[in-house]
Design an enzyme around this catalytic site. Sequence first.
Site, mmCIF file in Angstrom:
data_model
loop_
_atom_site.group_PDB
_atom_site.id
_atom_site.type_symbol
_atom_site.label_atom_id
_atom_site.label_comp_id
_atom_site.label_asym_id
_atom_site.label_seq_id
_atom_site.Cartn_x
_atom_site.Cartn_y
_atom_site.Cartn_z
ATOM 1 N N GLU A 300 44.338 9.247 49.042
ATOM 2 C CA GLU A 300 44.970 8.112 49.710
ATOM 3 C C GLU A 300 44.146 7.732 50.942
ATOM 4 O OE1 GLU A 300 49.396 7.120 51.588
ATOM 5 O OE2 GLU A 300 48.576 9.150 51.701
ATOM 6 N N LYS A 369 52.034 2.083 45.389
ATOM 7 C CA LYS A 369 53.037 3.080 45.752
ATOM 8 C C LYS A 369 54.435 2.464 45.688
ATOM 9 C CE LYS A 369 54.159 6.466 49.360
ATOM 10 N NZ LYS A 369 53.840 6.956 50.715
ATOM 11 N N CYS A 419 51.127 10.504 48.047
ATOM 12 C CA CYS A 419 51.612 11.158 49.266
ATOM 13 C C CYS A 419 53.068 11.604 49.137
ATOM 14 C CB CYS A 419 51.410 10.241 50.468
ATOM 15 S SG CYS A 419 51.513 11.098 52.068
#
Length: 564
Positions: A300, A369, A419
């Site tokens: 990321e 995301k 994440c």
Amino acid sequence: MTALAAPAPEVPRDVSRPLVPWTVAVPLAVVSGVLLDAAFPSVGAWGLAYVAVAVVLLLARGRGVVASYGYGVLFGLGFMVPQLQWSGIYVGAVPWLALATLEGLLLALVLPGFAVAWRLADRSGGRLLWTLPVTAGAVWVASEALRSRWPFDGFGWGRLAFSQADSPLVFLAALGGVPLVGFGVVALAAVGVCSVLEVRRLLVGPRPGRPVRATVPFVALALLLLPAASGAQRNAGTLDEATDTTVRVAAVQGDVPRAGLDFNAQRRAVLDNHVTGTLDLAARIEAGEEEPVDLVLWPENASDIDPLTNDDAATEIGRATDAVAAPVLLGAVLQGPGENITNAMLLWDPQTGYRGRSDDQAENGYYAKQAIAPFAEYIPYRDFFRRFSPFVDQVTDFAPGERAAVLEMGGALVGPAICFEVVDDDVVRRQVLAGADLLVVPTNNATFGLTDENVQQLAMSRVRAVEHGRSVVHISNVGTSALVAPDGSTGRRTALFEPDVLVDAVQLRSGRTPATVLGAAPELALTGVALLLVLGHGVVSVRRDGAAAAEHAGDDDDESEQQP
């Protein structure tokens, strides 16, 4: 003899009042929270989770709902304050303590639930003691279900299962997901508590009408069977599949110029670090020092310069991709839609470059995301929270992705979970259901310094690997990165804030574990048990109070009739 003169029914002493006096219970509640934190990495003493749960179970016995919640608050803060210390490393104590307090108050709800579970277990002279492991475990699952969904879509950090990546009990993740592991920890701790109380009772001497119960043999059997079952599960794999297909993966940890909230102030340097790491790998492959790889994964925020609008960034990414002769999946921050930005994973192919962005994400190499993090990727109620921290205005709101996207690269079907998405049960499961035979967790840990956040997050990826029977590539821009096997084991791990490249063959799996098939069903079922426990106790208490009031009124009438 009147009813008032009749002897009261005998209530066992250890049930009629708390086992632990408040002078001991207050510090013990805090200590139990600290012990639970030590069960998580970096200490990683997973057995302390059972000790901590057993202690708070004992604290709840014989106490009322309100008093139990008070001790629960002490326990919750004792756990959450150190557990979430990483969240305030660069933004200060106020946001950290606010988050820890909120999560601690929600976790505290387990103790009133434990108190109610004890009341059910202690009925009929303790003949229902066997219900305690089930009801206590269900209460804990219900509490974590609430924390994972509310407020602001929830925050499941610190769920009990994530302390058990090295525990024999982690195999339960493949059967019923993260909630079932948490249930198993609490249930086993409750079995241990019941066994200790039974031994204590037997040493004092059994009383008439209180038969010997089978808790001690039960816990002995459980302790014998769990490691054996764990070993069998680790070797079983997922359902109906071949497990001999592998791809050779390279995970590039490029590092950042400096840690902190402004880690991306030198965004070009971060991108260059990952390009350099990939070019070095390509040179080793060309020299015969390393075998060719099938796919390359960057973390990321590897390119916070939008390569879809910046030709220079796109050129550098293409140069690295062509040199290594393998597709590269990289984390990038994209401009748009509108005034927002997007946290995405982009797929770059050798020679042809970026596959293109359209509504069909799976075919065109783009994943956005889905579960964006409150206070990190968007600010809810910005005007209100600005009063507590000036950092809220440093956050530009991200736009969430709308669906799962599996990306075909190098012979693998890769499902990203960016994440904090690794905390979300639904996001990871949707990627597997969409066809992913390899999971990747690209993450940015630069904003958390040298705290335990990075190893806590890696533990989550390890539990997810077992849950869905998938290899997981956990790749951070600064560490800790690792290649995780489907049984949750890892090989070499990278060090913090050091450039590194992990290269190895990883196993591809396409079958589905029971946990993947069942989804949230085990959590919903156990939460339902907890709700039935609370509602059932409320109904019984109301009826008992009504019956006692009626009996008292009848006794008053009898006495009045006897008056001259």
